[in-house]
Design a protein around this motif. Structure first.
Motif, PDB file in Angstrom:
ATOM      1  N   GLY A 250     -17.513  -7.352  -3.040  1.00  0.00           N
ATOM      2  CA  GLY A 250     -16.369  -6.450  -3.123  1.00  0.00           C
ATOM      3  C   GLY A 250     -15.310  -6.895  -4.111  1.00  0.00           C
ATOM      4  N   VAL A 251     -15.716  -7.666  -5.133  1.00  0.00           N
ATOM      5  CA  VAL A 251     -14.732  -8.170  -6.092  1.00  0.00           C
ATOM      6  C   VAL A 251     -14.067  -7.033  -6.859  1.00  0.00           C
ATOM      7  CG1 VAL A 251     -16.484  -8.526  -7.885  1.00  0.00           C
ATOM      8  CG2 VAL A 251     -14.361  -9.822  -7.956  1.00  0.00           C
ATOM      9  N   ASP A 252     -14.792  -5.932  -7.079  1.00  0.00           N
ATOM     10  CA  ASP A 252     -14.208  -4.787  -7.772  1.00  0.00           C
ATOM     11  C   ASP A 252     -13.142  -4.112  -6.909  1.00  0.00           C
ATOM     12  OD1 ASP A 252     -16.386  -4.174  -6.081  1.00  0.00           O
ATOM     13  OD2 ASP A 252     -16.583  -2.185  -6.949  1.00  0.00           O
ATOM     14  N   ILE A 253     -13.346  -4.108  -5.587  1.00  0.00           N
ATOM     15  CA  ILE A 253     -12.363  -3.546  -4.672  1.00  0.00           C
ATOM     16  C   ILE A 253     -11.101  -4.403  -4.667  1.00  0.00           C
ATOM     17  CG2 ILE A 253     -11.903  -2.885  -2.278  1.00  0.00           C
ATOM     18  CD1 ILE A 253     -13.999  -1.175  -3.761  1.00  0.00           C
ATOM     19  N   PHE A 259      -2.972  -5.243  -7.682  1.00  0.00           N
ATOM     20  CA  PHE A 259      -1.603  -4.963  -8.111  1.00  0.00           C
ATOM     21  C   PHE A 259      -0.745  -4.483  -6.945  1.00  0.00           C
ATOM     22  CE2 PHE A 259      -4.110  -4.465 -12.033  1.00  0.00           C
ATOM     23  CZ  PHE A 259      -3.436  -5.362 -12.849  1.00  0.00           C
ATOM     24  N   ASP A 260      -1.313  -3.643  -6.088  1.00  0.00           N
ATOM     25  CA  ASP A 260      -0.566  -3.181  -4.916  1.00  0.00           C
ATOM     26  C   ASP A 260      -0.319  -4.330  -3.942  1.00  0.00           C
ATOM     27  OD1 ASP A 260      -0.308  -0.544  -5.734  1.00  0.00           O
ATOM     28  OD2 ASP A 260      -2.208   0.061  -4.810  1.00  0.00           O
ATOM     29  N   SER A 288       0.130 -13.311 -15.691  1.00  0.00           N
ATOM     30  CA  SER A 288       1.283 -12.416 -15.582  1.00  0.00           C
ATOM     31  C   SER A 288       1.928 -12.425 -14.198  1.00  0.00           C
ATOM     32  CB  SER A 288       0.860 -10.978 -15.927  1.00  0.00           C
ATOM     33  OG  SER A 288      -0.205 -10.542 -15.091  1.00  0.00           O
ATOM     34  N   ASN A 289       1.362 -13.221 -13.254  1.00  0.00           N
ATOM     35  CA  ASN A 289       1.925 -13.269 -11.891  1.00  0.00           C
ATOM     36  C   ASN A 289       1.901 -14.706 -11.368  1.00  0.00           C
ATOM     37  OD1 ASN A 289       2.064 -10.189 -10.801  1.00  0.00           O
ATOM     38  ND2 ASN A 289       0.273 -10.468 -12.135  1.00  0.00           N
TER      39      ASN A 289
END
Length: 425
Positions: A250-253, A259-260, A288-289
């Motif tokens: 589920g890496v794509d999920i 971001f959310d 970036s985070n």
């Protein structure tokens, strides 16, 4: 080996520490003297995998004959050794040494089936009469796993949940009719875990030991993992991820939801490697985070232990999960897992009931970024607002056990069933 002819190998004998049970290793440099077991450096299966694993399967039976070893059970795993079960039920059916040996096949991941060109039938040398739809043939090819299922007295997978899923079109990878056809011989048995290696009270990899009666060391482990990854040592929920970065997990999920999730007041640490796109994607997220997300592309056993101990929650948004071990580690380390309710994850994690406080983790069913985000949000709420429930979750998980002793009892039952069927008892 059929059209290949006679092939020889070396045999080495050894024993495990504190055991008198002999272990035999087969050596064949041309087939197995490689840096990887299954795939080349580009991740593609070796072109001679059919010959390699057919050889291993047949050599194991020939070794039994050489040793005059009349085994009660031949227990093989996945397509790589399924040919041994096929041989046992065909070429060796009336062999004086092996005629009473029953076979069991364990399937760890149905996606991988060992499909090869039809000419493999000549390599197997068992006769083309077995190249039929209710045997080794599938879509004009030889399917070794399918043959193993039809030629074993019993077969199983590594959780009851996955056993049910394997019989559906969604998770059956085209083999669901085969498994339903032989469902009477099929069962699910959850893997056990090593509670000596994965034990927060004596884990040498973590900065401070702790256990269910004294959890103070877990806070120190959290600060240690924050420091290791260069994250601010803030009192925010820390979510850990240790996984192969592939679609199954589920890496794509996770990528779609990241971001959310990072819009919440949380931190995430990730350890893993896999599909190249994910390496770049999560590396860019970290750049970036830097106060909320960090990753280590690769694998480190020490770091895996540190993440299990230092995280507040553990993420496993798997597409399918035959058994899973990280959720078991997480339970033992007082790190409630957040899992998709599939396969072994469904079997081993009890979803939180906020009213009673019962449960040991968080589950979601729909495979979507929104479902993952909502469940992470739920865990975040519990962290900030219901410390009493979080403490209870941690304690419930740490007291839970999935031992190999329990699994062994079920395997013994399956062995006895296989022997009775083989010998007509």
């Amino acid at each position: 080996l059929g059209i290949i002819g006679e092939v020889w190998c070396a045999v080495y004998e050894s024993k495990m520490e504190d055991s008198e049970v002999p272990i035999y290793f087969l050596e064949h440099e041309q087939f197995f003297g490689r840096e990887s077991l299954y795939n080349d450096e580009d991740g593609r299966g070796f072109l001679d995998n059919d010959n390699r694993f057919t050889f291993l399967s047949k050599a194991s039976l020939q070794l039994c004959k050489m040793l005059n070893f009349k085994a009660d059970i031949l227990h093989t795993h996945d397509w790589h050794t399924a040919a041994a079960n096929i041989f046992l039920d065909t070429t060796y059916r009336y062999d004086e040494i092996l005629k009473d040996t029953a076979s069991v096949l364990t399937i760890h991941n149905l996606q991988h089936q060992g499909k090869f060109y039809e000419g493999l039938m000549d390599v197997l040398g068992i006769g083309w009469e077995y190249f039929r739809f209710n045997d080794l043939e599938q879509d004009g090819m030889v399917n070794l796993l399918k043959g193993g299922i039809y030629h074993s007295q019993r077969f199983n997978t590594v959780s009851q949940g996955y056993a049910k899923e394997m019989q559906t079109k969604e998770y059956g990878w085209g083999m669901d009719p085969v498994i339903r056809d032989r469902s009477y011989a099929f069962r699910g048995i959850v893997n056990g875990m090593d509670y000596d290696e994965w034990n927060p009270s004596k884990d040498n990899y973590i900065v401070a030991n702790y256990d269910v009666d004294d959890m103070s060391g877990k806070k120190l482990c959290k600060k240690d993992i924050q420091s290791h990854f260069g994250l601010p040592q803030r009192d925010v929920p820390l979510f850990g991820v240790v996984t192969r970065l592939v679609e199954q997990k589920g890496v794509d999920i996770l990528a779609e939801a990241i971001f959310d999730i990072l819009s919440l007041d949380v931190q995430i640490v990730l350890l893993g490697n896999g599909e190249p796109w994910s390496h770049f994607f999560f590396g860019d997220i970290m750049a970036s985070n830097r106060e909320k997300f960090a990753c280590h592309i690769g694998f480190s056993n020490e770091l895996a232990h540190k993440i299990e101990a230092g995280s507040d929650f553990f993420l496993m948004p798997s597409r399918f999960e035959p058994c899973g071990l990280n959720q078991l580690y997480s339970l033992r380390y007082g790190t409630p897992p957040i899992v998709r309710a599939t396969g072994g994850l469904e079997d081993t994690v009890i979803n939180l009931d906020e009213k009673s406080g019962e449960g040991d983790g968080f589950k979601f069913s729909l495979l979507s970024a929104k479902a993952l985000y909502d469940t992470v949000g739920w865990a975040t709420y519990i962290y900030y607002n219901r410390s009493d429930i979080l403490d209870k979750l941690r304690k419930s998980g740490m007291e839970k056990r999935f031992t190999w002793r329990d699994s062994a009892i079920q395997y013994e039952e399956m062995y006895n069933e296989a022997i009775k069927e083989k010998r007509g008892l």
